[in-house]
Design an enzyme around this catalytic site. Structure first.
Site, PDB file in Angstrom:
ATOM      1  CD  GLU A  47      -2.699  -1.404   2.477  1.00 51.90           C
ATOM      2  OE1 GLU A  47      -2.659  -0.506   3.336  1.00 51.90           O
ATOM      3  OE2 GLU A  47      -3.393  -2.427   2.593  1.00 51.90           O
TER       4      GLU A  47
ATOM      5  CD  GLU B 172      -4.610  -7.854   1.937  1.00 50.23           C
ATOM      6  OE1 GLU B 172      -5.468  -7.156   2.516  1.00 50.23           O
ATOM      7  OE2 GLU B 172      -3.394  -7.605   1.963  1.00 50.23           O
TER       8      GLU B 172
END
Ligand code: 9MR
Length: 606
Positions: free
Chosen positions: A155, A268
């Site tokens: 991220e 995810e």
């Protein structure tokens, strides 16, 4: 691992308003089916979840990969500077190894779970680089050779895609902290595959453009990066044509990353919703999971599909800190570990793709996936009529199993095609009465080429009668079509799709192939054509890597594929034979969605 089990699906298959009460004999677990499809299916886990024997048993039975949900993060393994604690991580490792599961290391560098010593820290750039290196070398080094994939940086790209977000490592080191992290991870375990992982960058959008630019630059500069993780934390109803996760845009994003030489993984996935679950919500959720997995299976670069947890009971989304809906059920198993419609959607798809009996009816699938994008044909279980065959029997008009590796020489002699299954096409929209013209074809691959063979029965071989540039199809010719874009639903031609028309005229033209058809020159095909007692024969080699495609044969990986025959008995074409069942009107030249499939089959597979 073959685990026979019996799942009684009582009233959980709630489709389109009707309660379907069925008893399914699901003879294979999701894990077995993932193995058959040669894909990793994983789940995120906390070490403490292993205390629950049902959790542990479900995890080992249904998944072949696991991600430590938190145990590998910096604030967990090194919350005090220089003091590493691997107890929880080791526990997950031991479990994975005991159950032959692959571990995805997650994650080395992130702006959350920041250890106390790094928060508001005042290190010099050099000190910070040394700390980053020590951390990565210690964590990756400890599991060297045992963890084949690491999310190195998580991220880092700012939401909206405007540069890198502010993080402690960025403010201490600068933008090159990303590159350094990859270099250190590679130093620690040169064999591990190193991933960049992010959310909100799944389809084509500003953020995925920024991620693409970041990793492209890393690749260009020789930084050791091998993949991109697409997290896929989404909401019910997000997946579908024109929606937030448009399967086409997801496939295109995967494709462009793959073309940089990177793998892609769904890392995810969970599918949330507000309020309490209803039948309709769980049905649509199943469709969301299915379409994302289907896209992954359709794009050859996508190598794993991981859900962010095993059971709804432990989902991060229930926590007040995050989505804070105690009723949310975002995963494949409910709080009592019962498989949900989403589980059956996934297992049914994996079963169909492996030629195992489907779990769901086509109507049930259609009810969960409205506006279904993919050419998801249901194929029977692959079988070999002749045990010596190198690949299974083809499925008439739908699928051809092309064995690899098989070495073929273009010499007009078919002895090297022995045991490669042959298909005869003797039907099509044009065939004069009493004609015995027919096409027998085969396909195979080695490391460099995809080979096609056409043995044509034709009492009068006609060539050299038309201008090949415009009217090639009016004389004897064979056409092989390939769609190597990864998107089998394409309804028009683009780069990566080719109609390779090979004229019988090549018999007298051995050096430079005479070709016709849309994008045929792109295919870089080599051709040998010979006259035979019963007609003519063509052998062709299409390079796997050209400027327009990169075809990597992988077991059960697929291409769009079509075969046609044009026959002339003198003046003009009077015969048109077509292999794929979907093309009844001779429209493949402008509509690739009418092709069938060529499915690669590793000859080592029994
Ligand atoms: O699910 C994880 C949760 O238990 C942790 O408290 C949180 C902070 O460490 O991280 C969650 O996992 C995140 C993952 O590591 C990165 N992508 C987003 C995930 C959900 O927030």
């Amino acid at each position: 691992m073959i685990l026979k089990r019996f799942i009684l699906v009582m009233g959980i298959m709630l489709m389109a308003g009707t309660t379907v009460t069925t008893a399914q004999d699901a003879t294979r677990s999701m894990r077995d089916l993932a193995d058959l499809n040669r894909i990793h299916i994983g789940a995120a886990v906390y070490a403490s979840h292993l205390n629950d024997p049902v959790h542990a048993e479900t995890l080992a039975r249904e998944f072949n990969m696991l991600t430590p949900e938190n145990e590998a993060k910096a604030c967990e393994v090194q919350n005090q500077l220089g003091e590493f604690d691997f107890r929880k991580f080791d526990r997950l490792m031991a479990f994975a190894e005991q159950h032959a599961m692959t571990v995805r290391g997650h994650t080395l560098v992130w702006h959350q779970c920041v250890p106390s010593w790094l928060q508001n820290a005042k290190f010099s750039r050099d000190e910070a680089i040394k700390l980053l290196r020590d951390h990565i070398l210690t964590v990756v080094g400890r599991y060297k050779g045992r963890i084949p994939i690491w999310d190195v940086v998580n991220e880092a790209v700012a939401d909206g895609g405007s540069g890198l977000r502010e993080t402690p490592w960025k403010s201490l080191i600068g933008d090159d902290y990303v590159e350094l992290a990859f270099r250190f991870a590679h130093e620690a375990d040169p064999k591990a595959l190193l991933f960049y992982n992010d959310y909100g960058a799944e389809p084509l959008n500003a953020k995925s453009d920024a991620v693409y630019a970041l990793v492209k630059d890393l690749v260009k500069r020789g930084v050791p990066i091998h993949g991109v993780g697409l997290q896929m934390h989404i909401s019910v109803g997000d997946v579908g044509p024109g929606k937030a996760i448009d399967p086409k845009a997801l496939a295109e994003n995967m494709q462009r990353l793959g073309e940089l030489g990177l793998q892609v993984q769904i890392t995810e996935m969970d599918v949330k919703f507000a309020g309490k679950p209803t039948e309709d919500i769980l049905r649509r959720q199943a469709g969301d999971f299915r379409q994302v997995l289907e896209t992954c299976l359709n794009v050859k670069y996508c190598t794993a599909f991981i859900t962010w947890g095993v059971t709804d009971r432990f989902s991060w989304l229930r926590s007040p800190q995050f989505f804070s809906n105690p009723d949310v059920e975002p995963l494949l198993f409910d709080s009592d570990y019962k498989p949900k419609p989403a589980y059956f959607a996934v297992v049914d798809l994996l079963a169909r793709r492996a030629g195992e009996p489907p779990l769901l009816s086509d109507d049930q699938v259609a009810a969960m996936v409205q506006d279904r994008p993919a050419a998801a044909v249901t194929l029977p279980k692959p079988t070999k009529t002749d045990p010596a065959q190198l690949s299974p029997d083809s499925v008439p008009g739908l699928a051809y199993y092309a064995p690899f590796p098989v070495s073929i020489k273009l010499d007009g002699d078919l002895s090297d095609w022995k045991n490669v299954p042959r298909v005869t096409v003797d039907k099509g929209p044009m065939l004069p009465a009493n004609s015995d013209t027919k096409l027998t074809f085969a396909a195979a691959a080695d490391k460099t080429n995809l080979y096609f063979m056409a043995d044509v029965q034709d009492s009068k071989v006609v060539y050299g009668t038309h201008d090949p540039a415009s009217e090639w199809y009016k004389e004897d010719s064979v056409e092989f079509y390939i769609n190597a874009t990864g998107d089998l639903t394409l309804t028009s031609y683009k780069k990566g799709v080719a109609q390779i028309g090979i004229l019988a005229a090549n018999i007298t033209h051995p050096h430079k192939p005479i070709l016709g058809g849309a994008n045929s020159a792109d295919s870089k095909v080599s051709v040998v054509a010979v006259k035979t007692d019963s007609g003519y024969r063509i052998e062709a080699a299409v390079p796997l890597i050209t400027e327009v495609w990169k075809i990597e044969p992988r077991h059960l990986g697929l291409l769009g594929f079509q075969a046609h025959l044009n026959g002339s008995s003198g003046a003009d074409r009077d015969t048109k034979l077509i292999w794929s069942a979907a093309d009844t009107q001779d429209q493949s030249w402008q509509n690739p969605s009418l092709f069938g499939q060529l499915i690669f089959w590793d000859v080592a597979t029994r």
